[in-house]
Design an enzyme around this catalytic site. Sequence first.
Site, short mmCIF file in Angstrom:
data_model
loop_
_atom_site.label_atom_id
_atom_site.label_comp_id
_atom_site.label_asym_id
_atom_site.label_seq_id
_atom_site.Cartn_x
_atom_site.Cartn_y
_atom_site.Cartn_z
N HIS A 60 0.31 -2.67 -9.19
CA HIS A 60 0.53 -2.91 -7.76
C HIS A 60 -0.82 -2.79 -7.04
CE1 HIS A 60 2.80 -3.35 -4.12
NE2 HIS A 60 2.49 -2.15 -3.66
N GLU A 79 -0.09 5.55 -8.76
CA GLU A 79 0.26 4.54 -9.76
C GLU A 79 -0.47 4.83 -11.07
OE1 GLU A 79 1.03 -0.25 -10.25
OE2 GLU A 79 -0.44 0.41 -8.76
N CYS A 108 7.29 -4.93 0.10
CA CYS A 108 6.28 -5.47 -0.82
C CYS A 108 6.81 -5.67 -2.24
CB CYS A 108 5.06 -4.56 -0.84
SG CYS A 108 4.36 -4.31 0.80
N PHE A 149 7.43 -0.40 0.85
CA PHE A 149 7.87 0.55 1.87
C PHE A 149 9.39 0.73 1.76
CE2 PHE A 149 4.31 -0.21 5.27
CZ PHE A 149 3.41 0.43 4.44
N HIS A 197 -3.29 -8.33 -0.30
CA HIS A 197 -1.90 -7.95 -0.52
C HIS A 197 -0.99 -8.93 0.20
CE1 HIS A 197 1.68 -5.86 -1.20
NE2 HIS A 197 1.39 -4.65 -0.73
N LYS A 247 -4.98 -7.87 -6.57
CA LYS A 247 -5.11 -7.77 -5.11
C LYS A 247 -6.57 -7.58 -4.68
CE LYS A 247 -0.48 -5.95 -4.02
NZ LYS A 247 0.11 -5.82 -5.37
#
Length: 412
Positions: free
Chosen positions: A303, A314, A164, A399, A340, A335
């Site tokens: 994010h 975050e 991502c 990831f 996403h 998002k």
Amino acid sequence: MQKKRVVVTGLGTVSPLGNDLETTWNNLINGVSGVGPLTRVDSDLFPAKVAAELKDFNPENYMDRKDAKKMDRFTQYAMAASLMAVKDADLTITEDNAPRIGVWIGSGIGGMETHEEQYRNFQAKGYRRVSPFYVPMMIPDMAAGQVSIAIGAKGINSCTVTACASGANSIGDAFKVIQRGDADAMVTGGTEAPLTIMAYAGFSSMKALSFNSDPKTASRPFDANRDGFVMGEGAGILILEELEFALARGARIYAEIVGYGATGDAYHITAPAPAGEGGVRAMRQAIKDSGLQPEQITYMNAHGTSTPYNDKYESMAIKEVFGDHAYKMAVSSTKSMTGHLLGAAGGIEAIFSVMAISEGIIPPTINIETPDPDCDLDYVPDVARKQDVYAVLSNSLGFGGHNATLVFKKFE
């Protein structure tokens, strides 16, 4: 050696909010959600019932039909967005400048749709029925390859694959190519077309997706009742240019890119490091690289995936980096409207960051209905905010523990 200054001169996107920049941006700042019922695959097979799909995308609006048939959907998206970005920048590529213009487009998983389709062909009818274009349609670098062929860019041609964070890492890597003097311009960003049976199966099995079947509230970053992300698709592409190259041709400048940070968690294949420790280092790296002080960041495009751990950690990381300024700075997760976009997220969110500076509008976070005590920053709830935006920080976390942070500022 003195670092070259790098500016943003062109933007192009196809997204769940629209198939061009203007439509996407207008829907974003008006709080319109691109999330709807899952139609690309049979939703009865999965507990996740919603997705952020492109609407009415026709590749033949951007390329020849025969060429489009030799491309996976993720490459078609990159082609469309790249051609729009080059046009937006009014960038003419000639024999003389082509070797100094490169392409760097990331994708998290590449041609998954092609892979699944061709494997079904193989199972049913053997190898002779597998397309000879199978491999070049599937591999993630083919978006960059096809774009370079289409526009004639002969400079560095690359693809960063960091889940991502792919789009953001690609932009940061392209920025550094120009900054060190190895190119005059770069076509860069991210693209993804992950709405396939196996992607849905895998993400559903690991319980990463929202199982909320209401499209209006499924993507709800920083809300106490968030339960997973909503998968989206699309592409976001920027044209970066060395400042003198841009000025010499009279280019319109949206903003300047000034900082890039990239770190690894070295912790877990899917879970973020506790308290967002890796993100803390990426943000600090990017701010140091930019030459700005943390207090000069006006807005942060987080994010903000709408997953329990990401949004909590975050938020903790932001407070660790910015201290008291964390509560004075606007933070939003786009998002909440786009879903996403995986490897394309960093690309489209970089565009939103640049547009916030250019237009003086901070996009909102929609769907925050129940406050979470762990998420207590100014997330610009529901309504876009008009204000002067000097500098923006954009986070992408992937990831594998990949953390990428970009910093843009007003061009002066």
